[in-house]
Design a protein around this motif. Structure first.
Motif, short mmCIF file in Angstrom:
data_model
loop_
_atom_site.label_atom_id
_atom_site.label_comp_id
_atom_site.label_asym_id
_atom_site.label_seq_id
_atom_site.Cartn_x
_atom_site.Cartn_y
_atom_site.Cartn_z
N UNK A 287 0.82 -1.22 0.00
CA UNK A 287 0.00 0.00 0.00
C UNK A 287 0.85 1.27 0.00
N UNK A 288 2.17 1.11 0.02
CA UNK A 288 3.04 2.26 0.22
C UNK A 288 3.01 3.22 -0.97
N UNK A 289 2.92 2.68 -2.17
CA UNK A 289 2.99 3.52 -3.37
C UNK A 289 1.66 3.56 -4.12
N UNK A 290 0.57 3.23 -3.44
CA UNK A 290 -0.74 3.24 -4.09
C UNK A 290 -1.36 4.63 -4.07
N UNK A 291 -2.04 4.97 -5.16
CA UNK A 291 -2.77 6.23 -5.21
C UNK A 291 -4.04 6.13 -4.38
N UNK A 292 -4.59 7.28 -4.02
CA UNK A 292 -5.77 7.31 -3.15
C UNK A 292 -6.96 6.61 -3.81
N UNK A 293 -7.12 6.80 -5.14
CA UNK A 293 -8.27 6.18 -5.81
C UNK A 293 -8.13 4.65 -5.84
N UNK A 294 -6.88 4.14 -5.93
CA UNK A 294 -6.68 2.70 -5.91
C UNK A 294 -6.96 2.11 -4.52
N UNK A 295 -6.59 2.83 -3.49
CA UNK A 295 -6.88 2.37 -2.12
C UNK A 295 -8.38 2.31 -1.89
N UNK A 296 -9.08 3.39 -2.29
CA UNK A 296 -10.53 3.42 -2.14
C UNK A 296 -11.17 2.32 -2.98
N UNK A 297 -10.68 2.13 -4.21
CA UNK A 297 -11.22 1.09 -5.08
C UNK A 297 -11.03 -0.31 -4.51
N UNK A 298 -9.86 -0.58 -3.93
CA UNK A 298 -9.59 -1.90 -3.36
C UNK A 298 -10.51 -2.18 -2.18
N UNK A 299 -10.65 -1.20 -1.28
CA UNK A 299 -11.54 -1.40 -0.14
C UNK A 299 -13.00 -1.49 -0.57
N UNK A 300 -13.39 -0.71 -1.58
CA UNK A 300 -14.77 -0.77 -2.06
C UNK A 300 -15.07 -2.13 -2.67
N UNK A 301 -14.12 -2.65 -3.45
CA UNK A 301 -14.31 -3.97 -4.04
C UNK A 301 -14.40 -5.05 -2.98
N UNK A 302 -13.55 -4.95 -1.96
CA UNK A 302 -13.56 -5.94 -0.87
C UNK A 302 -14.89 -5.89 -0.11
N UNK A 303 -15.37 -4.70 0.21
CA UNK A 303 -16.64 -4.57 0.92
C UNK A 303 -17.82 -5.05 0.06
N UNK A 304 -17.74 -4.82 -1.25
CA UNK A 304 -18.79 -5.31 -2.15
C UNK A 304 -18.84 -6.83 -2.15
N UNK A 305 -17.67 -7.47 -2.16
CA UNK A 305 -17.62 -8.94 -2.10
C UNK A 305 -18.21 -9.43 -0.78
N UNK A 306 -17.91 -8.75 0.31
CA UNK A 306 -18.44 -9.13 1.63
C UNK A 306 -19.97 -9.09 1.62
N UNK A 307 -20.54 -8.00 1.07
CA UNK A 307 -22.00 -7.88 1.01
C UNK A 307 -22.58 -8.99 0.13
N UNK A 308 -21.92 -9.28 -0.99
CA UNK A 308 -22.40 -10.33 -1.88
C UNK A 308 -22.40 -11.70 -1.21
N UNK A 309 -21.32 -12.03 -0.51
CA UNK A 309 -21.22 -13.31 0.19
C UNK A 309 -22.27 -13.39 1.30
N UNK A 310 -22.50 -12.26 1.98
CA UNK A 310 -23.51 -12.23 3.04
C UNK A 310 -24.90 -12.52 2.49
N UNK A 311 -25.26 -11.85 1.39
CA UNK A 311 -26.57 -12.08 0.78
C UNK A 311 -26.72 -13.51 0.29
N UNK A 312 -25.63 -14.06 -0.24
CA UNK A 312 -25.66 -15.42 -0.79
C UNK A 312 -25.90 -16.46 0.30
N UNK A 313 -25.35 -16.22 1.50
CA UNK A 313 -25.45 -17.21 2.57
C UNK A 313 -26.60 -16.94 3.54
#
Length: 361
Positions: A271-297
């Motif tokens: 994460x040392x050389x990541x741009x702010x939009x990439x950090x936000x995008x990574x966390x947003x993608x991770x949280x989206x997967x979490x919500x998807x897995x939650x709905x699925x189960x």
């Protein structure tokens, strides 16, 4: 040249991670099909202690498919960042859910379909914004990384927390609190991923003809991986035996992935050389997967489809309109009754006065 090589390795790791999810997700379907065939034949089921599945080729096909998936997942860590490979493991749940609806006649409700879609979208976002880890090509460089003070402190805390949970908290609260055993699996799993990453580098060096087997770090990583994986399997099986699988799976995925992301960020400085939009995008993608897995189960046993949606809305509308109409009608009835009563009283009063009756006064 180095950047081109890094992009090439990233693509190989991505393909291996996705292949791993397909193989592992499909393995559950093959095993289930084999067990169902045995049940139709009247053989003793595995849940009753039977081992007839060892003679069923579909079950062996599922086992080989899972083995191929684990090998692909192991190899993916050698090419791509753990921050990318680990979250993509959620796709195996998605593959299993989709294939089961086709081959096992297990219906996927509306929540499950939305969960699958969200998992795909989240995975796509994470691939687009995935961080580039520091290049580690040799075991000597890996040894230097493992000796970094930040990682030493992190690993020490993980070991201490795990020992406290295993020796003190587990015997007292493990049977009632779902987080105890899952936390043990997850934090130990972060160390096992680091070991897999190191062994992947060792295997790449071995194919390059370097004397990897003489390097002490190779054997240390192999021993550490054996201990970590054994601990994970033990306590994950305990959690699955005590608690509902539909609850254990999403919680384990979230805590395990979070632990791996933290460990990888400390060890490889992703994460040392990541741009702010990439950090936000990574966390947003991770949280989206979490919500998807939650709905699925969480809602897999709820019988709710898109066809039910207009019906429920119509019922709500009818109920609301019915309430309003009944209120309006009753108000009008009360008004008319009051008017009629007033007219009757006025007529009686006027008649009484005309007749000189005292009751009018």
């Amino acid at each position: 040249m180095s950047q081109t090589r890094g992009r090439y390795d990233f693509c190989i790791g991505l393909v291996l991670a996705m292949s791993s999810s397909i193989f592992i997700g499909g393995s559950f379907i093959l095993k289930k099909k084999g067990l169902l065939r045995l049940a139709r034949k009247g053989s003793m089921r595995a849940g009753q202690g039977g081992h007839a599945y060892l003679k069923e080729w579909l079950w062996w096909a599922g086992l080989l498919s899972m083995g191929a998936g684990e090998v692909a997942n192991f190899a993916a860590y050698a090419f791509a960042p753990a921050t990318l490979v680990t979250p993509l493991g959620a796709l195996s749940v998605l593959v299993s859910a989709i294939l089961s609806s086709f081959f096992l006649n297990e219906k996927l409700n509306l929540h499950g379909k939305i969960g699958c879609l969200l998992s795909i979208l989240g995975s796509t976002v994470m691939v687009i914004h995935a961080p580039q880890e520091e290049e580690v090509e040799t075991l000597d460089e890996m040894s230097h990384k493992l000796g970094d003070p930040g990682f030493v402190v992190f690993a020490t805390l993980v070991v201490i927390v795990s020992l406290i949970l295993i020796c003190v908290v587990g015997p007292r609260h493990g049977q009632t609190n779902i987080l105890v055993y899952i936390t043990i699996c997850s934090v130990i799993g972060a160390l096992s991923v680091s070991c897999v990453k190191g062994l992947g580098i060792a295997i790449k060096e071995l194919f390059a003809g370097k004397p990897v087997l003489k390097h002490p770090l190779s054997w240390i990583l192999l021993l550490s991986l054996t201990v970590c994986v054994s601990t994970q399997i033990n306590y994950l099986n305990r959690a699955l035996d005590i608690f509902n699988t539909s609850i254990v799976t999403p919680i384990y995925y979230v805590i395990f992935t979070t632990s791996v992301l933290t460990c990888s960020a400390i060890l490889f400085k992703e994460w040392q050389h990541m741009a702010a939009d990439d950090i936000i995008g990574t966390f947003s993608g991770f949280l989206t997967i979490i919500v998807g897995i939650f709905l699925l189960h969480a809602f897999k046993d709820v019988n709710f489809t898109l066809a039910n949606l207009p019906v429920s809305l119509r019922k709500d509308d009818r109920a609301a309109n019915g309430t309003l109409l009944s209120t309006y009608d009753s108000f009008n009835d009360d008004e008319e009754s009051s008017a009629c009563l007033g007219e009757m009283q006025s007529t009686e009063s006027l008649s009484a006065r005309r007749n000189g009756s005292l009751s009018a006064f």
